[in-house]
Design a protein around this motif. Sequence first.
Motif, mmCIF file in Angstrom:
data_model
loop_
_atom_site.group_PDB
_atom_site.id
_atom_site.type_symbol
_atom_site.label_atom_id
_atom_site.label_comp_id
_atom_site.label_asym_id
_atom_site.label_seq_id
_atom_site.Cartn_x
_atom_site.Cartn_y
_atom_site.Cartn_z
ATOM 1 N N PHE A 80 0.695 -1.252 0.100
ATOM 2 C CA PHE A 80 -0.041 0.081 -0.022
ATOM 3 C C PHE A 80 0.792 1.191 -0.181
ATOM 4 O O PHE A 80 1.841 1.211 0.802
ATOM 5 C CB PHE A 80 -0.995 -0.149 1.215
ATOM 6 N N GLU A 81 0.655 1.874 -0.906
ATOM 7 C CA GLU A 81 1.399 3.436 -0.973
ATOM 8 C C GLU A 81 0.681 4.460 -1.397
ATOM 9 O O GLU A 81 -0.109 4.132 -2.513
ATOM 10 C CB GLU A 81 2.622 3.098 -1.674
ATOM 11 N N LYS A 82 0.322 5.509 -0.861
ATOM 12 C CA LYS A 82 -0.174 6.836 -1.190
ATOM 13 C C LYS A 82 -1.632 6.293 -1.949
ATOM 14 O O LYS A 82 -2.203 6.959 -2.855
ATOM 15 C CB LYS A 82 0.459 7.399 -2.412
ATOM 16 N N LYS A 95 5.359 -6.318 -14.722
ATOM 17 C CA LYS A 95 4.140 -5.462 -14.877
ATOM 18 C C LYS A 95 3.860 -4.994 -13.535
ATOM 19 O O LYS A 95 4.014 -5.444 -12.424
ATOM 20 C CB LYS A 95 3.002 -6.604 -15.401
ATOM 21 N N LYS A 96 3.360 -3.784 -13.632
ATOM 22 C CA LYS A 96 3.261 -2.858 -12.363
ATOM 23 C C LYS A 96 1.975 -2.417 -12.604
ATOM 24 O O LYS A 96 1.421 -2.009 -13.669
ATOM 25 C CB LYS A 96 4.155 -1.850 -12.262
ATOM 26 N N ARG A 97 0.957 -2.633 -11.386
ATOM 27 C CA ARG A 97 -0.293 -1.961 -11.639
ATOM 28 C C ARG A 97 -0.720 -1.335 -10.402
ATOM 29 O O ARG A 97 -0.641 -1.811 -9.258
ATOM 30 C CB ARG A 97 -1.381 -3.307 -11.629
ATOM 31 N N TYR A 98 -0.748 -0.016 -10.479
ATOM 32 C CA TYR A 98 -1.556 0.807 -9.389
ATOM 33 C C TYR A 98 -2.885 0.762 -9.411
ATOM 34 O O TYR A 98 -3.295 1.733 -10.260
ATOM 35 C CB TYR A 98 -0.674 1.987 -9.182
ATOM 36 N N ILE A 99 -3.608 0.486 -8.291
ATOM 37 C CA ILE A 99 -4.880 0.856 -8.300
ATOM 38 C C ILE A 99 -5.209 1.681 -7.149
ATOM 39 O O ILE A 99 -5.050 1.157 -5.912
ATOM 40 C CB ILE A 99 -5.711 -0.682 -7.977
ATOM 41 N N PRO A 100 -5.787 2.840 -7.281
ATOM 42 C CA PRO A 100 -6.207 3.836 -6.337
ATOM 43 C C PRO A 100 -7.447 3.250 -5.537
ATOM 44 O O PRO A 100 -8.404 2.503 -6.084
ATOM 45 C CB PRO A 100 -6.555 5.096 -7.148
ATOM 46 N N LYS A 155 -11.493 1.877 2.907
ATOM 47 C CA LYS A 155 -12.413 2.656 3.483
ATOM 48 C C LYS A 155 -11.806 4.062 3.967
ATOM 49 O O LYS A 155 -12.318 5.021 3.891
ATOM 50 C CB LYS A 155 -13.047 1.930 4.616
ATOM 51 N N ASN A 156 -10.431 3.808 4.479
ATOM 52 C CA ASN A 156 -9.955 5.056 4.873
ATOM 53 C C ASN A 156 -9.869 5.789 3.725
ATOM 54 O O ASN A 156 -10.021 7.215 3.922
ATOM 55 C CB ASN A 156 -8.626 4.631 5.360
ATOM 56 N N ALA A 157 -9.428 5.479 2.537
ATOM 57 C CA ALA A 157 -9.297 6.255 1.624
ATOM 58 C C ALA A 157 -10.399 6.929 1.061
ATOM 59 O O ALA A 157 -10.541 8.185 0.829
ATOM 60 C CB ALA A 157 -8.796 5.320 0.384
ATOM 61 N N LYS A 158 -11.664 6.320 0.965
ATOM 62 C CA LYS A 158 -12.871 6.685 0.574
ATOM 63 C C LYS A 158 -13.216 7.743 1.631
ATOM 64 O O LYS A 158 -14.029 8.752 1.299
ATOM 65 C CB LYS A 158 -13.702 5.564 0.369
ATOM 66 N N GLN A 159 -13.154 7.375 3.070
ATOM 67 C CA GLN A 159 -13.645 8.364 4.140
ATOM 68 C C GLN A 159 -12.854 9.690 3.918
ATOM 69 O O GLN A 159 -13.366 10.729 4.284
ATOM 70 C CB GLN A 159 -13.492 7.543 5.324
ATOM 71 N N HIS A 160 -11.522 9.574 3.633
ATOM 72 C CA HIS A 160 -10.713 10.580 3.545
ATOM 73 C C HIS A 160 -11.342 11.643 2.619
ATOM 74 O O HIS A 160 -10.945 12.920 2.718
ATOM 75 C CB HIS A 160 -9.378 10.139 2.680
ATOM 76 N N GLU A 161 -11.829 11.166 1.551
ATOM 77 C CA GLU A 161 -12.568 12.095 0.365
ATOM 78 C C GLU A 161 -13.584 13.014 1.037
ATOM 79 O O GLU A 161 -13.498 14.182 0.673
ATOM 80 C CB GLU A 161 -13.229 11.186 -0.640
ATOM 81 N N ASP A 162 -14.507 12.545 1.767
ATOM 82 C CA ASP A 162 -15.357 13.453 2.396
ATOM 83 C C ASP A 162 -15.137 13.488 3.737
ATOM 84 O O ASP A 162 -16.034 12.966 4.832
ATOM 85 C CB ASP A 162 -16.815 12.922 2.031
#
Lengths: 492, 159
Positions: A80-82, A95-100, A155-162
């Motif tokens: 996990f990063e950023k 292959k690299k795959r970054y999924i926000p 969830k943290n990432a999504k809550q960060h949004e709002d």
Amino acid sequence: MSRKINHLHPVTVAISFFSSLKNFVIPIAVILGGKGFHYSLNPNNPHFIGTLISGGCVLLVLCTILIMSIIKWRKFVYWFEKEELRIEHGVFVKKKRYIPFERIQSLNYKEGILHRPFKLVKVSIETAADNKGEAEADLIAITREQATMIEIEMKNAKQHEDHSKQINNFNQIEQKKKRSIIHQMSTKDLLILATTSSGIGVVFSGLAAIISQFDDWIPYEHIYGEFQNFIKFGVLMIGIVTLIVLMISWLLSVAITFVNNYGFVVEKEEDKLFVSKGLLEKKSITIPMKRIQGIRIVENPFRQFFGYATIVIESAGSSGEKDDKKIVMLPIVKKQQGLMVLKKLFPEMDWDFQLQRAPKKALFRYILKHVYWLIPIATLVTCFTFPYGLWLFLLLPFVVLLGVWQHRSAGYAIRNGQLTITYRGISQTTFVTVKKRIQSISLSQSYFAKRKNLATVSVHIMSGTFGSVAEIKHFDIVKMEEVFNWYEPNFR
Amino acid sequence: MTSQPKYQISKKGLSVWRIHAAIESIVLFIIVFTLCTFNFFFNWSNWIYVMGIAIWFVFVFLGVFLFPKIRWNHWRYEVRDQEIEIQKGLFIVERTLVPMVRVQHVDTSQGPILKHYNLSSMSISTAATTHTIPALPVEEADQLRVHISELARVAEDDV
């Protein structure tokens, strides 16, 4: 956020070994069986060298697969990063795959037989991207703790949004977060599902295919000798044999359905729906509510008679199940109970349909549709196999009855933004969708329908990776134009 | 049907369809001719000459003359602020409504025959379906494409 690099659990090696082994079954069988089954470990035997070569080849293939699986596992890392899930993998090509995290639509879980002793899960990560029905990324085997980690990060990432919203009504959200069970399948329902499943046909044909494989091993001449005795036992015997085969295949299908749907539970958490099932292999699918495009209530004639129905969800994006674009939400349920569940899930929608029925003058067209096909085929077959083809004409009353039945089942209803369509193939289906989910609508009329002022409306919605259609067939043109106009964006 | 979409497709589109059908009929002619040649040498049946030629004539009559005319007469389209409406069909006339909000992307394409007539065909894709307007003057197609992509951007709604 810590940049801790994770590997998959070592069981991954076994899992990917077996899954790639599946692809090599045929080549290995060819190597082993290509020259007939002449094997010997005796050096004096002429087949000794052949045995060594074949054995060596198979061993080589197995070793290669194993080594590849190990390398694949070693090379697969995620961290996990950023606020992103970052995956790197690939044996020859990196292959690299970054999924926000905020882009992740749903996480689907699957626990196979190999997963369960180690308390592992397979996690399929889905985004909105169109991947031809495949998940954006698969983590083949990780521990449950790690899976929850991903969920928490997400969830943290999504809550960060709002974030601001979050603090204001923190308590409310805490309360809402609890998963509530919407529906749990009882053992009785499970048994009914298993016994009435249409899988019987599939299993039966499977059995037939297996039996036909044994052709060479069955001593036919011997059997033909016996056959005359067999005839003496008469039709009764044949009937019993058929019955036994049917019984076995039916029992198999019951067992398969039972194992697949054991512990079927539908849960809801916030705006997501969770469907879990399975005895040996546990599967759990996540469906974001806002991705649901339509609902189908399917009643096959047999189940309809006992008041049972199947409820299927059509959701945009892949469903986690291969080549199956629909997600079965309730495999079997009393229709009334099913409607209650739907009412609970979609309170804003109307589940008490008041349907417009197909006009009487359309009956002829419903019947004609089948007769169009039957008559030419029956005539053609009769031409070639006179007089046996004539038997086909016995089907005529049945297709006429089917037409009448389909006519009686057809209906539609429009209330506010909701469109409900019922139709029957063999099973009666009730299709429910809302205006803003419909992708396009078509009104069509053939030359003959025009003379009777009838028309057909077809509605396209997004479902799986391809769309899905529902039709209101042969209704009055005026009514159909109403439906057409209802869909027009400017309409009211 | 009470109201039809306003615009018909370019009259040249009719010629394009006819040329397409003509090319197909040439291919069919070669097949029929080969069959008849074989028949001449192997002496299967005289019926093959009759059937082959009859099928070819029917194909030419329907494919080159009758069907394109009917199709063209039925073909209508209209791009309004909020929606696109298309009408088409041969025996079954179908009218389709695609709201602008549902349009995902618009493609134009042009083969050699369309290019000769300065036409292009335009495909409008939604998440579930694709709708094609077969023959539009290039300028109009480009204009329409820009117009649609502008309109499609205006209104965002969840899929």
